[in-house]
Each structure stands twice: as structure tokens, then as C-alpha cells.
Motif scaffolding. Structure first.
Motif, PDB file in Angstrom:
ATOM      1  N   ALA A 180       0.825  -1.204   0.000  1.00 25.62           N
ATOM      2  CA  ALA A 180       0.000   0.000   0.000  1.00 25.62           C
ATOM      3  C   ALA A 180       0.863   1.259   0.000  1.00 25.62           C
ATOM      4  N   HIS A 181       1.966   1.223   0.737  1.00 26.77           N
ATOM      5  CA  HIS A 181       2.884   2.368   0.795  1.00 26.77           C
ATOM      6  C   HIS A 181       3.421   2.703  -0.599  1.00 26.77           C
ATOM      7  N   ARG A 182       3.707   1.679  -1.396  1.00 20.25           N
ATOM      8  CA  ARG A 182       4.216   1.898  -2.751  1.00 20.25           C
ATOM      9  C   ARG A 182       3.108   2.344  -3.706  1.00 20.25           C
ATOM     10  N   LEU A 183       1.887   1.894  -3.433  1.00 24.58           N
ATOM     11  CA  LEU A 183       0.783   2.194  -4.330  1.00 24.58           C
ATOM     12  C   LEU A 183       0.197   3.594  -4.116  1.00 24.58           C
ATOM     13  N   ILE A 184       0.188   4.063  -2.897  1.00 28.81           N
ATOM     14  CA  ILE A 184      -0.481   5.324  -2.557  1.00 28.81           C
ATOM     15  C   ILE A 184      -0.059   6.491  -3.440  1.00 28.81           C
TER      16      ILE A 184
END
Length: 271
Positions: A180-184
Motif C-alpha cells: 500500500a505504501h508503494r501504491l499510494i
């Protein structure tokens, strides 16, 4: 032409979901407590999960005694009719335990291994969603009558609102947070509602552009997956695969492929 068997199954799914939803909404005790745990101490079952599944299976078995069952809280029989019911009596148990409104009853029927009908009741939203294979996706709610569901027109990925969920096993959840951190930075924003069935229906209703999650069981996604697809969304797992425990992705066309590609690159899946 509507298949009479599928129409029968859908009517029964909707009735069972509605009755279980009423039980859960109106019968929730003020001192509701955890009855058991599943994958970890924070992955809980309440007495109401169990009561709702008993209500659903008893109703269906009375009407269709030769059908099989696969239920989250233990219902598992093969049946002899070629029809199997896939049941999540309370999707979003932790939300329910805490008094949060995002939880649902999810019921699907499979015929010869393919999902043919699905119904999801979200009582505290005052909404129900249902679909029959080839018949579109529909909802009832605060509006008058039934409303046909259609997923949103596809925005660019950087303007897509995407939802996800997190596992109750700490190590898995940590990895999901890294994904999620990479996608945000690459999407409009990320939501976490706490019910896979509701998230899939929100894709169908145009309230989300996409949804993904690792670790879903068949009962988590069977009804919602059909509802999303019948509303025009695309669903899958890893590229070329169906939704599964390893990865489930649902999104409006145009968002699905780039989102799925990013999740593959980020290792969001799990064998």
C-alpha cells in the motif's frame, strides 16, 4: 431468457441474506463478545456469526435439501444437486464487534462450480445488492425500487480511488502495508472499509474505481465478485488467473490492468 433455476436460487439467496441481516442488526446483544478466534487472536468470531450461518443454512436446506454448502463458520456439505451455497454470514466481523456500520451478509450459489447468483445485504447501510449471471447487477436502498449497478467510467490510474484490506496475521499485514505504501503515490487515494463483500459491491456501484486484497476465502468474494462483474467491472487475481486466496483484484475497465500490473510488480500476491 431467465433460467428458472437461477431465478429460484437468487430469490432464496436474497431472502436468506435479508433475514440474516435482520437478525444481526436487531439481535446484536449490548454485551457482544468474542466466541472464538481463527487465524490469529485478533481474527474473531462472535456468537452472532454462528447464529446467522445457522439461520441461512437451515432456511436453504429446508427449501433445497440436496444442495451443498461452504460456509465460513463451518457449514460444509457436498450435496447431490450440483448446486453449492457459498456463505459468509457476517463479513466484517470486527466492524460489527465495534459497532461500525460496514459489515454484510454474503451469499452466493454455484452450479457445477460456477457462481450463478449472488446477494449481499448491508443492513446498516440500508442497502442490498444482487446479481444473476448474465442478468446484470442490481441494488435496493434509500431510493425507490431497484437500481441497476454500473461501475464508473475509468479514470487515469493516478485519479483512481482504490480500496484494500489487511490480513489479521501480523507478518502478512506488514507486507500488505508495504504494498500500500508503494501504491499510494500512484493513485488518488486508498480506502480500507473492512468488508470485502461491501468493497466489491462498491466497485459495482461506482463508489470505488478499484479494489484489491490478498488472503480472501471463497465465501469472502463469491457473491461480490459476481455482482462487480455483472456491473461491468473486471475481476481476477494475478495476470491470467481468477480471484483467489493469493490475490483478488476488481476494477473498472481501464483501471484493472494497470492496477493488476502494479500489484504483480509489487509482489502483492501470495501462493
Amino acid at each position: 431468457m431467465t433460467d428458472p433455476l437461477h431465478a429460484e436460487l437468487l430469490g432464496l439467496a436474497r431472502e436468506a441474506a435479508h433475514r440474516a441481516g435482520e437478525l444481526l442488526r436487531d439481535g446484536r446483544p449490548a454485551d457482544l463478545a468474542v466466541a472464538a478466534t481463527k487465524s490469529s487472536p485478533i481474527d474473531v468470531v462472535t456468537e452472532m456469526d454462528i447464529a446467522a450461518e445457522k439461520l441461512i443454512t437451515a432456511l436453504i436446506a429446508e427449501r433445497r435439501p440436496d444442495d451443498g454448502f461452504l460456509g465460513e463458520e463451518g457449514a460444509s456439505t457436498d450435496g447431490s444437486s450440483g448446486v453449492r451455497w457459498v456463505i459468509d454470514p457476517l463479513d466484517g466481523t470486527v466492524n460489527y464487534l465495534y459497532g461500525l456500520p460496514t459489515w454484510a451478509v454474503s451469499i452466493a450459489a454455484e452450479q457445477d462450480g460456477e457462481t450463478v447468483v449472488g446477494a449481499v445485504s448491508a443492513p446498516l447501510r440500508g442497502e442490498t445488492y444482487h446479481a444473476m449471471r448474465g442478468g446484470g447487477a442490481w441494488a435496493t436502498g434509500a431510493w425507490e425500487g431497484e437500481r441497476r449497478l454500473t461501475c464508473r467510467p475509468a479514470p487515469p490510474l493516478d485519479q483512481a480511488l482504490v480500496s484494500t484490506g489487511f490480513n489479521y496475521v501480523a507478518g502478512v499485514r506488514t507486507h500488505q502495508a508495504e504494498v500500500a505504501h508503494r501504491l499510494i503515490p500512484l493513485v488518488r487515494d486508498i480506502r480500507r472499509g473492512g468488508s470485502a463483500a461491501v468493497d466489491l459491491c462498491d466497485v459495482a456501484a461506482g463508489r470505488l474505481d478499484g479494489y484489491y486484497e490478498r488472503g480472501l476465502h471463497p465465501w469472502d468474494l463469491a457473491a461480490g465478485d459476481l455482482i462487480a462483474r455483472e456491473a461491468g467491472a473486471l475481476t481476477g487475481g494475478r495476470p491470467g488467473e481468477r480471484p483467489s486466496w493469493g490475490l483478488t483484484v476488481a476494477a473498472t475497465p481501464g483501471v484493472f490492468e494497470p492496477l493488476q500490473t502494479l500489484l504483480e510488480d509489487f509482489g502483492a500476491w501470495h501462493d
